[in-house]
Scaffold this active site. Structure first.
Site, PDB file in Angstrom:
ATOM      1  N   HIS A  48       0.473  -1.216   0.045  1.00 60.56           N
ATOM      2  CA  HIS A  48       0.186  -0.018  -0.068  1.00 60.56           C
ATOM      3  C   HIS A  48       0.971   1.190  -0.088  1.00 60.56           C
ATOM      4  O   HIS A  48       2.179   1.003   0.304  1.00 60.56           O
ATOM      5  CB  HIS A  48      -1.003  -0.155   1.140  1.00 60.56           C
ATOM      6  CG  HIS A  48      -0.265  -0.017   2.587  1.00 60.56           C
ATOM      7  ND1 HIS A  48      -0.316  -0.947   3.265  1.00 60.56           N
ATOM      8  CD2 HIS A  48       0.381   0.943   3.230  1.00 60.56           C
ATOM      9  CE1 HIS A  48       0.308  -0.716   4.554  1.00 60.56           C
ATOM     10  NE2 HIS A  48       0.792   0.467   4.421  1.00 60.56           N
TER      11      HIS A  48
HETATM   12  P1  TYD Z   1      -2.109  -3.842   8.593  1.00 55.26           P
HETATM   13  O1  TYD Z   1      -1.015  -4.669   8.845  1.00 55.26           O
HETATM   14  O2  TYD Z   1      -1.899  -2.416   8.284  1.00 55.26           O
HETATM   15  O3  TYD Z   1      -3.168  -4.181   7.386  1.00 55.26           O
HETATM   16  P2  TYD Z   1      -2.551  -5.188   6.127  1.00 55.26           P
HETATM   17  O4  TYD Z   1      -1.672  -6.092   6.572  1.00 55.26           O
HETATM   18  O5  TYD Z   1      -4.256  -5.701   5.945  1.00 55.26           O
HETATM   19  O6  TYD Z   1      -2.067  -4.121   5.318  1.00 55.26           O
HETATM   20  O7  TYD Z   1      -3.064  -3.776   9.919  1.00 55.26           O
HETATM   21  C1  TYD Z   1      -3.924  -4.982  10.411  1.00 55.26           C
HETATM   22  C2  TYD Z   1      -4.894  -4.513  11.226  1.00 55.26           C
HETATM   23  O8  TYD Z   1      -4.371  -3.820  12.327  1.00 55.26           O
HETATM   24  C3  TYD Z   1      -6.050  -4.165  10.302  1.00 55.26           C
HETATM   25  O9  TYD Z   1      -7.243  -4.407  10.689  1.00 55.26           O
HETATM   26  C4  TYD Z   1      -5.931  -2.299  10.765  1.00 55.26           C
HETATM   27  C5  TYD Z   1      -5.569  -2.402  12.096  1.00 55.26           C
HETATM   28  N1  TYD Z   1      -4.375  -1.340  12.431  1.00 55.26           N
HETATM   29  C6  TYD Z   1      -4.843  -0.270  13.232  1.00 55.26           C
HETATM   30  O10 TYD Z   1      -5.898  -0.666  14.149  1.00 55.26           O
HETATM   31  N2  TYD Z   1      -4.010   0.530  13.828  1.00 55.26           N
HETATM   32  C7  TYD Z   1      -2.690   0.662  13.469  1.00 55.26           C
HETATM   33  O11 TYD Z   1      -2.113   1.661  13.795  1.00 55.26           O
HETATM   34  C8  TYD Z   1      -2.197  -0.371  12.226  1.00 55.26           C
HETATM   35  C9  TYD Z   1      -1.020  -0.288  11.439  1.00 55.26           C
HETATM   36  C10 TYD Z   1      -3.196  -1.287  12.070  1.00 55.26           C
END
Ligand code: TYD
Length: 130
Positions: A48
Site C-alpha cells: 500500500h
Molecule cells: P495492517 O497490517 O496495516 O493491515 P494489512 O496487513 O491488511 O495491510 O493492519 C492490520 C490490522 O490492524 C488492520 O485491521 C488495521 C489494524 N491497525 C490498526 O488498527 N492500527 C494501526 O496503527 C495499524 C498499523 C493497523
C-alpha cells in the site's frame, strides 16, 4: 526516494540503548507507534501507499527486505539494524518481504490510524501518481 535516519547507541558493554525523540531523532512528532513481530517468514506485508502519512520503520531484531516504488522506479534494500530507520514518505508504494524468524519491526507514524489514508490498489496508486 530512500532516506535513512541513523540513531546513536547510548548503551554500554552491558546493553544497547537507543532513544527516539520526535523532531530530534525522528523528523516529525509521532502520534502513533506500532510493532510487528512473530511474522510468518513465508509472508509479505505492506502493499500500500499512504496519501499523507509519514512513517519511520526500524528493524529492532533480525532482518527483512523493504521495497519502495514511486510509480516510476522500484528499489529494494535490506533492513537489519536497530540503529537505522527508513523514512516511508507519503505516496510511496511499499512492500516488506523475506522476514527472518526473529524479525521485529517498530514503526513510528506521524498520525493516528486512518484507513481513508491508505491506497491499497497498485493501479489506483499509479493513477494518483501520474
Ligand atoms: P495492517 O497490517 O496495516 O493491515 P494489512 O496487513 O491488511 O495491510 O493492519 C492490520 C490490522 O490492524 C488492520 O485491521 C488495521 C489494524 N491497525 C490498526 O488498527 N492500527 C494501526 O496503527 C495499524 C498499523 C493497523
Amino acid at each position: 526516494m530512500i532516506e535513512f535516519v541513523n540513531f546513536k547507541d547510548l548503551g554500554n558493554e552491558k546493553a544497547s540503548l537507543i532513544a527516539l525523540e520526535g523532531i530530534k531523532d525522528i523528523p516529525f512528532n509521532f502520534k502513533r507507534i506500532y510493532f510487528i513481530q512473530s511474522i510468518d517468514t513465508e509472508s509479505s506485508r505492506g502493499f500500500h501507499a499512504h496519501k499523507e502519512l509519514t512513517q519511520v520503520a526500524i528493524c529492532l531484531s533480525g532482518s527483512f527486505k523493504m521495497v519502495f516504488d514511486d510509480g516510476t522506479v522500484n528499489k529494494s534494500f535490506i533492513m537489519d539494524s536497530p540503529q537505522k530507520g527508513v523514512i516511508i514518505p507519503p505516496m510511496i508504494w511499499h512492500e516488506m518481504h523475506e522476514f527472518s524468524s526473529d524479525c521485529i519491526i517498530l514503526v513510528l507514524a506521524s498520525n493516528l490510524y486512518d484507513e481513508e489514508d491508505y491506497i491499497r490498489n497498485y493501479e489506483l496508486f499509479l493513477k494518483e501518481k501520474n
